[in-house]
Write a protein that holds these residues in place. Structure first.
Motif, PDB file in Angstrom:
ATOM      1  N   SER A 159       0.833  -1.212   0.000  1.00  0.00           N
ATOM      2  CA  SER A 159       0.000   0.000   0.000  1.00  0.00           C
ATOM      3  C   SER A 159       0.860   1.251   0.000  1.00  0.00           C
ATOM      4  O   SER A 159       0.533   2.245  -0.669  1.00  0.00           O
ATOM      5  N   ASN A 160       1.964   1.233   0.732  1.00  0.00           N
ATOM      6  CA  ASN A 160       2.868   2.383   0.733  1.00  0.00           C
ATOM      7  C   ASN A 160       3.489   2.615  -0.637  1.00  0.00           C
ATOM      8  O   ASN A 160       3.629   3.754  -1.091  1.00  0.00           O
ATOM      9  N   ILE A 161       3.866   1.532  -1.311  1.00  0.00           N
ATOM     10  CA  ILE A 161       4.437   1.674  -2.652  1.00  0.00           C
ATOM     11  C   ILE A 161       3.394   2.218  -3.623  1.00  0.00           C
ATOM     12  O   ILE A 161       3.684   3.090  -4.447  1.00  0.00           O
ATOM     13  N   LEU A 162       2.166   1.714  -3.534  1.00  0.00           N
ATOM     14  CA  LEU A 162       1.102   2.166  -4.433  1.00  0.00           C
ATOM     15  C   LEU A 162       0.795   3.646  -4.237  1.00  0.00           C
ATOM     16  O   LEU A 162       0.547   4.371  -5.217  1.00  0.00           O
ATOM     17  N   SER A 163       0.820   4.118  -3.006  1.00  0.00           N
ATOM     18  CA  SER A 163       0.445   5.506  -2.719  1.00  0.00           C
ATOM     19  C   SER A 163       1.609   6.480  -2.843  1.00  0.00           C
ATOM     20  O   SER A 163       1.388   7.694  -2.752  1.00  0.00           O
ATOM     21  N   ASP A 164       2.820   5.979  -3.037  1.00  0.00           N
ATOM     22  CA  ASP A 164       3.998   6.856  -3.093  1.00  0.00           C
ATOM     23  C   ASP A 164       4.209   7.339  -4.526  1.00  0.00           C
ATOM     24  O   ASP A 164       4.606   6.554  -5.396  1.00  0.00           O
ATOM     25  N   PHE A 199      -7.547   2.829  -4.576  1.00  0.00           N
ATOM     26  CA  PHE A 199      -7.487   2.890  -6.039  1.00  0.00           C
ATOM     27  C   PHE A 199      -8.088   4.192  -6.558  1.00  0.00           C
ATOM     28  O   PHE A 199      -7.537   4.833  -7.463  1.00  0.00           O
ATOM     29  N   ARG A 200      -9.217   4.590  -5.995  1.00  0.00           N
ATOM     30  CA  ARG A 200      -9.881   5.807  -6.451  1.00  0.00           C
ATOM     31  C   ARG A 200      -8.989   7.037  -6.200  1.00  0.00           C
ATOM     32  O   ARG A 200      -8.903   7.940  -7.037  1.00  0.00           O
ATOM     33  N   THR A 201      -8.304   7.053  -5.058  1.00  0.00           N
ATOM     34  CA  THR A 201      -7.411   8.174  -4.753  1.00  0.00           C
ATOM     35  C   THR A 201      -6.230   8.231  -5.719  1.00  0.00           C
ATOM     36  O   THR A 201      -5.871   9.299  -6.217  1.00  0.00           O
ATOM     37  N   VAL A 202      -5.641   7.073  -5.994  1.00  0.00           N
ATOM     38  CA  VAL A 202      -4.485   7.043  -6.901  1.00  0.00           C
ATOM     39  C   VAL A 202      -4.907   7.414  -8.317  1.00  0.00           C
ATOM     40  O   VAL A 202      -4.198   8.149  -9.019  1.00  0.00           O
ATOM     41  N   LEU A 203      -6.064   6.925  -8.754  1.00  0.00           N
ATOM     42  CA  LEU A 203      -6.545   7.272 -10.098  1.00  0.00           C
ATOM     43  C   LEU A 203      -6.819   8.763 -10.221  1.00  0.00           C
ATOM     44  O   LEU A 203      -6.613   9.352 -11.286  1.00  0.00           O
TER      45      LEU A 203
END
Length: 422
Positions: A159-164, A199-203
């Motif tokens: 999750s940290n990698i996805l949000s970084d 996912f919605r935040t990253v998109l």
């Protein structure tokens, strides 16, 4: 003028095979008797064991695979960054192309420690490989208790990698795939909703024009989570989901457009399990966007890209308009084939293929978790494609091949002949 003296006599020509003859002459009768006894012993063992023991052959294969895994683990401990990447890549290749839970289970703690170490302190390339290795290990272990512990320990790191945003999009994309796979295998609805919010935040922060791989991976992972959610929940949120996915139909990347189209089809399929006549509030807008891609003849795209895009979106249009389900078949072995008649199955197969690559066929034959997902029954085993044939059956097959070859040659000769009448 005096003749020059020769420095030395010319050496006599060496006889060919002389050394061999000398060695042959030195062989004693005792050596011959020993060799003969060994040969007789080998023949006796072969005559007594005419059939190969399957358990011993399987044990040798397991030992060989275990040795290759250990060699790759040793490479990951090396100081050189390239050697570490080669070790991680070798582990991914071995475990993706071979279903070997007997080797993974005894070494799962070591493999987990390796994955955690690279997810914490590895480079971007090492994070990509370690995230993929984590996903492959999940598929090797299946829905066991160890898998749930494994997913819970890796979820914060991924999750940290996805949000970084400072990480490469390849690392973030593979992190999203691994997170979705872990939730699909052992997660519940609250875990799905938490990951969907992420996912919605990253998109929302991702730039579609420069982060195509990340957007494609998130949409595909989101589609996989939709297949594991309850149909009433998906139907209640279908309008918002289809509108959000439809915004990515205008992407310049063909993979992103294809992922968005499949996500829309999966959303409507899940909703129509509750209400067969379901049509979202924005069905007209979504259908217009999909139809435009299904009849795409844009000049700014290559002919190959436009042709592939039309082939991908025509089934989506057919399903949204008339409810026609897709129908695709994948050969699992000589005795079994996988027929997919739903968008959920097609999406899951492409998702597993994204993780396993060319090893998907091996796992379709032997991996119990994947076979259970597609309802293929018990594992076929490594010898599924071996079919015992008699000499008459082999001769009949050979005659059929020869007849087809002759017909093909005659047909091609006729096509090459300018005087042939078509």
């Amino acid at each position: 003028m005096p003749k020059r003296e020769k420095k030395g006599k010319a050496s006599a020509p060496r006889k060919r095979g002389g050394r061999t003859r000398e060695r042959e002459d030195d062989v004693s009768d005792d050596d011959c008797s020993v060799a003969g006894s060994v040969a007789v012993g080998n023949l006796a063992s072969l005559s007594s064991d005419e059939e190969v023991n399957g358990d011993e052959a399987g044990a040798e294969l397991i030992d060989d695979t275990r040795g290759r895994i250990i060699d790759c683990l040793e490479q990951t401990e090396h100081k050189s960054g390239k050697t570490k990447e080669n070790g991680l890549s070798g582990l991914c290749q071995i475990l993706s192309k071979t279903f070997t839970p007997d080797n993974v289970e005894p070494m799962q703690e070591t493999l987990l420690a390796t994955v955690v170490r690279f997810l914490k302190r590895g480079t971007d390339a090492e994070k990509v490989l370690s995230a993929r290795l984590a996903a492959i290990l999940m598929l090797q272990l299946g829905c066991a208790d160890e898998t749930e512990h494994y997913v819970d320990e890796l979820r914060p790191l991924l999750s940290n990698i996805l949000s970084d945003p400072s990480r490469s999009q390849s690392a973030r994309a593979m992190a999203s795939v691994t997170l979705a796979l872990g939730n699909f295998m052992v997660g519940a609805l609250p875990d799905h909703l938490e990951l969907v919010d992420r996912f919605r935040t990253v998109l929302g922060t991702a730039t579609t024009q420069s982060q195509h791989a990340l957007v494609t991976a998130i949409i595909s992972s989101w589609s996989v989570l939709l297949t594991d959610m309850t149909s009433p929940f998906v139907m209640n949120n279908a309008d918002g989901l289809s509108s959000m996915f439809a915004r990515h139909l205008g992407s310049k990347d063909p993979a992103s457009r294809s992922a968005a189209g499949e996500a829309i089809a999966v959303t409507y399929e899940m909703a129509r399990k509750v209400d067969p006549e379901f049509n979202g509030e924005d069905i007209e807008e979504v259908l217009a966007s999909v139809k435009e891609l299904a009849h795409d003849h844009s000049h700014h795209r290559s002919k190959t890209e436009s042709k592939e895009g039309r082939a991908q979106f025509r089934p989506v249009v057919s399903y949204l308009e008339d409810g026609h389900r897709p129908d695709e078949t994948v050969v699992v072995s000589k005795k079994q084939a996988l027929r997919m008649t739903s968008w959920s199955e097609i999406k899951l197969l492409s998702f597993f293929k994204c993780v396993l690559g060319s090893g998907i066929h091996e796992h379709l034959r032997e991996n119990e978790f994947i076979r259970d997902v597609f309802k293929l029954g018990a594992s076929l085993g490594p010898d599924a494609d071996r079919v015992a044939q008699t000499s008459d059956e082999r001769a009949a097959l050979k005659r059929g091949y020869n007849a087809k070859k002759m017909f093909r040659q005659v047909d091609r000769a006729a096509m090459r002949d300018k005087r042939a009448q078509f």
